[in-house]
Structures are given as C-alpha cells and as structure tokens.
Design a protein around this motif. Structure first.
Motif, PDB file in Angstrom:
ATOM      1  N   GLY A 182      99.538 141.296  21.917  1.00 50.24           N
ATOM      2  CA  GLY A 182     100.012 139.936  22.122  1.00 50.24           C
ATOM      3  C   GLY A 182     100.078 139.485  23.567  1.00 50.24           C
ATOM      4  N   GLY A 183      99.779 140.381  24.519  1.00 53.55           N
ATOM      5  CA  GLY A 183      99.776 139.980  25.917  1.00 53.55           C
ATOM      6  C   GLY A 183      98.487 139.256  26.288  1.00 53.55           C
ATOM      7  N   GLN A 184      98.465 138.692  27.463  1.00 56.59           N
ATOM      8  CA  GLN A 184      97.264 138.017  27.962  1.00 56.59           C
ATOM      9  C   GLN A 184      96.822 138.705  29.249  1.00 56.59           C
ATOM     10  N   TRP A 209      94.792 132.643  38.183  1.00 54.42           N
ATOM     11  CA  TRP A 209      94.668 132.762  36.724  1.00 54.42           C
ATOM     12  C   TRP A 209      93.643 131.781  36.163  1.00 54.42           C
ATOM     13  N   GLU A 210      93.657 130.564  36.668  1.00 56.71           N
ATOM     14  CA  GLU A 210      92.748 129.538  36.153  1.00 56.71           C
ATOM     15  C   GLU A 210      91.280 129.921  36.343  1.00 56.71           C
ATOM     16  N   GLY A 211      90.977 130.640  37.422  1.00 57.92           N
ATOM     17  CA  GLY A 211      89.593 131.016  37.673  1.00 57.92           C
ATOM     18  C   GLY A 211      89.231 132.405  37.204  1.00 57.92           C
ATOM     19  N   ALA A 212      90.187 133.121  36.620  1.00 62.44           N
ATOM     20  CA  ALA A 212      89.946 134.499  36.167  1.00 62.44           C
ATOM     21  C   ALA A 212      89.312 134.508  34.777  1.00 62.44           C
ATOM     22  N   VAL A 213      88.754 135.660  34.406  1.00 61.45           N
ATOM     23  CA  VAL A 213      88.026 135.803  33.146  1.00 61.45           C
ATOM     24  C   VAL A 213      88.870 136.593  32.138  1.00 61.45           C
ATOM     25  N   PRO A 214      89.086 136.047  30.928  1.00 64.86           N
ATOM     26  CA  PRO A 214      89.846 136.786  29.913  1.00 64.86           C
ATOM     27  C   PRO A 214      89.193 138.125  29.599  1.00 64.86           C
ATOM     28  N   LEU A 215      90.017 139.114  29.364  1.00 64.44           N
ATOM     29  CA  LEU A 215      89.503 140.439  29.031  1.00 64.44           C
ATOM     30  C   LEU A 215      88.640 140.362  27.774  1.00 64.44           C
ATOM     31  N   GLY A 216      87.535 141.101  27.793  1.00 58.10           N
ATOM     32  CA  GLY A 216      86.658 141.116  26.628  1.00 58.10           C
ATOM     33  C   GLY A 216      85.504 140.144  26.727  1.00 58.10           C
ATOM     34  N   ARG A 252     104.070 151.305  30.125  1.00 59.43           N
ATOM     35  CA  ARG A 252     103.867 151.052  28.694  1.00 59.43           C
ATOM     36  C   ARG A 252     105.169 150.853  27.910  1.00 59.43           C
ATOM     37  N   PRO A 253     106.196 151.698  28.075  1.00 57.42           N
ATOM     38  CA  PRO A 253     107.426 151.457  27.294  1.00 57.42           C
ATOM     39  C   PRO A 253     108.049 150.101  27.599  1.00 57.42           C
ATOM     40  N   LEU A 254     108.019 149.679  28.865  1.00 67.65           N
ATOM     41  CA  LEU A 254     108.609 148.397  29.242  1.00 67.65           C
ATOM     42  C   LEU A 254     107.791 147.247  28.661  1.00 67.65           C
ATOM     43  N   ASP A 255     106.467 147.341  28.768  1.00 68.99           N
ATOM     44  CA  ASP A 255     105.608 146.283  28.228  1.00 68.99           C
ATOM     45  C   ASP A 255     105.726 146.209  26.708  1.00 68.99           C
ATOM     46  N   GLU A 256     105.763 147.366  26.076  1.00 69.83           N
ATOM     47  CA  GLU A 256     105.844 147.404  24.609  1.00 69.83           C
ATOM     48  C   GLU A 256     107.143 146.777  24.118  1.00 69.83           C
ATOM     49  N   PHE A 265      91.228 150.045  31.419  1.00 69.12           N
ATOM     50  CA  PHE A 265      90.670 149.089  30.475  1.00 69.12           C
ATOM     51  C   PHE A 265      91.275 149.281  29.083  1.00 69.12           C
ATOM     52  N   THR A 266      91.475 150.531  28.685  1.00 68.38           N
ATOM     53  CA  THR A 266      92.092 150.814  27.380  1.00 68.38           C
ATOM     54  C   THR A 266      93.515 150.270  27.332  1.00 68.38           C
ATOM     55  N   TYR A 267      94.240 150.446  28.436  1.00 68.16           N
ATOM     56  CA  TYR A 267      95.615 149.931  28.500  1.00 68.16           C
ATOM     57  C   TYR A 267      95.621 148.399  28.411  1.00 68.16           C
ATOM     58  N   ALA A 268      94.731 147.770  29.172  1.00 68.03           N
ATOM     59  CA  ALA A 268      94.665 146.306  29.166  1.00 68.03           C
ATOM     60  C   ALA A 268      94.285 145.788  27.780  1.00 68.03           C
ATOM     61  N   ARG A 269      93.376 146.479  27.120  1.00 68.74           N
ATOM     62  CA  ARG A 269      92.975 146.072  25.773  1.00 68.74           C
ATOM     63  C   ARG A 269      94.131 146.242  24.797  1.00 68.74           C
ATOM     64  N   TRP A 270      94.904 147.323  24.961  1.00 71.78           N
ATOM     65  CA  TRP A 270      96.093 147.511  24.111  1.00 71.78           C
ATOM     66  C   TRP A 270      97.065 146.345  24.299  1.00 71.78           C
TER      67      TRP A 270
END
Length: 327
Positions: A198-200, A252-259, A160-164, A188-193
């Motif tokens: 601004g991440g994908q 990535w092209e075949g993956a589903v966006p979170l949410g 988290r500190p590095l990603d933030e 899931f909470t981390y991915a949603r954060w």
C-alpha cells in the motif's frame, strides 16, 4: 515577454528574428536589428547557453533556434531546476541553523518553560528509538528521501517493522529512491514489497540529501549526509519542515513510479542526467556518487552513449546529444 524566463530584450530580439527568418546570418541579423555585431553575438551566445540554438540540418554550417513551444518548455525546465537547486541550498542553510541552535541548547540546557524546536540524536540507537516513537505517533503521512542507491541490509531490516506497522494502520508512506536501486535486488525487493503493501515508491536519477518528514510537522535529517552514523537532527521548526515538504514534492512530481520505465526521446532519464552532470564539469567519481551508482557503471554508460552517438570524445557526445534535441 520572455524576460521572466531568462531572456533579456536583446537576446529575445535575436531569437524572434531568427525564428521568423532562419536564413539570416550574423551580418544580416545585425543590419535588421540595428544592433552592434557584439550585441548580436552576445545574444547568440546566450541562446546557445540556454540550449535554444542548434545546428541546422537543412543548411550545413547554419544555425537555427528552437520553435517557441519547445523553447518555452526548455526554459521552464531550466528554471525549475534552478529553483530546486535554490531550495536545496535553503534547506541546507536552515538545517545548519537548526543544528547550531540544538547544539547550543544541549550545552546550556533549555530555559524554564521554553520548548526546544530541535533535538540532536547521537548514535544509531538514539535515532532508531526516535524514529520508532515518531512512527507510532503518525496520524496520516510520512515522506522519505533515500539517496545513495542500494540501501544496506541492516537499514532495510530496521525499517521493515516500522513501515509494516504504519501501513497496517493505513498510514500513507511516500518514498523516493534513486534509479539505481532498480539494479539492487535487496532494495528493489523491499521497495516492491512496500508498494504491494500500500505504500508509494518512485525513483529519480538524482535526489536531495536523506530526510524524513512525519505528518508534515516533524523532520529528521542526518547531521552529516555522508556519514549517517554520526547522528541526526529532529526538528519541528515550521520553516524547515515546510521547505523540506516543498522540496520532496517537487522531486516527486518528476520521479518515476516503481515498476515503470520512463525515457525521454532517445535517452533514458538516467543517461540524460549523466550527460548533464558530466557536461557541468563533474568527474566520473562525482557523477557516480550523485547518481548512486558505481564508477564502473558510469564509465560503461558513457562508453555506450559515445558509441551510439558516434562521438570521439565526451565533449562531442554532449554536443551531438544537444543537436539531436536529447538535452
């Protein structure tokens, strides 16, 4: 015309005739094509192998071939999967070579004036320090593949500190998780954060082994994907990095966006992938590991699929799913 997609001329001839005259049986096909019966049967076997041959609903006991548009889509998807599998094998081979070079360099020490293209990072502390340095040096983008379903709390806390810090600098973070993280609250909470910051983030049923790519110049991969604590390989080898980037974006092209939830026909993507894995001969345990879920989850999903398909066995479930066009 269809040879490039995996159909030899004999099989294509059988396919085209069945497409225009679906009422023909094996003897009629043999007579019309002027081919030996063994060749016609071999063509039908090949069409069945490619899932282009189905049971006819209009003529009980009869067979039909998929229409050209759907058949082309099925064959292209099959080739895409074969290419993805080949890329993963190529990545593994290149990484093994880079690791061997790094180990040899560590034993002998670098020659005077020679820059090493790969470094061995032994232990979690060494890995984390290098990741921190690479994150601080990021100029534009980081690609991450995180297989295995739920991530450990320790791993999330360390990331988290590095990603933030990277997101605050406007760095583009693209992360792939397995679909099963949607059922793990912490991950899931981390991915949603990350997405809110601004991440994908996207998810897929099956992922390649774990790796990170920084600015498409440096890659970090575990020495042993089954035990990431053993250490990692950090490489700038252009061929390795380019191959990992290509592999990432193909998934990535075949993956589903979170949410979001994505389904294919009557099956979810995860259910479709489970049927494919079990049909390929994998055990429940191996399928669970590939999908990043528990053995109990695999057996529960399979039981549900068999009930929906009114199938008495897994083989029958696979056959009925193919007949319905779900696979």
């Amino acid at each position: 015309m269809l040879e490039v997609l995996g159909l030899d001329s004999r099989t294509e001839a059988v396919y085209r005739l069945m497409l225009s005259r679906p009422e023909l049986g094996i003897l009629e096909l043999t007579r019309e094509l002027g081919l030996p019966e063994a060749d016609v049967r071999a063509g039908l076997d090949r069409l069945a192998e490619l899932t282009l041959l189905r049971q006819s609903r209009e003529r009980p006991g009869g067979l039909r071939v998929l229409g050209l548009e759907l058949a082309l889509e099925v064959m292209v998807r099959r080739q895409e999967q074969e290419i993805l599998d080949q890329q993963q094998r190529l990545v593994a081979a290149k990484l093994a070579a880079a690791q061997a070079i790094a180990e040899r360099t560590a034993e002998l020490g670098p020659r005077s004036g020679e820059a090493s293209e790969a470094d061995l990072l032994l232990g979690l502390d060494s890995i984390h320090e290098r990741l921190e340095l690479l994150t601080n040096d990021l100029r534009g983008e980081c690609l991450a593949v995180m297989p295995g379903g739920a991530q450990s709390q320790a791993s999330l806390d360390a990331s988290r500190p590095l990603d933030e810090e990277a997101l605050n600098r406007g760095i583009s973070l693209l992360t792939l998780y397995q679909d099963s993280v949607r059922n793990d609250m912490a991950t899931f909470t981390y991915a949603r954060w990350m997405t809110e910051a601004g991440g994908q983030v996207r998810t897929a049923p099956v992922l390649p082994p774990r790796f990170l790519v920084f600015d498409r110049e440096v890659a970090v991969v575990p020495i042993d994907p089954a035990n990431t604590r053993r250490g990692a390989l950090c490489t700038r080898e252009p061929a390795v990095v380019a191959t990992l980037c290509a592999l990432f974006f193909q998934v990535w092209e075949g993956a589903v966006p979170l949410g979001t939830r994505q389904t294919t026909g009557e099956l979810s993507i995860a259910e479709k992938q489970l049927l494919k894995l079990l049909a390929s001969g994998l055990t429940d345990e191996a399928a669970a590991k590939r999908l990043g879920v528990s053995l109990r989850t695999v057996r529960r999903q399979m039981s549900s699929l068999m009930e929906r398909l009114n199938a008495g066995s897994r083989f029958e479930a696979g056959l009925k799913a193919a007949q319905l066009g779900w696979l």
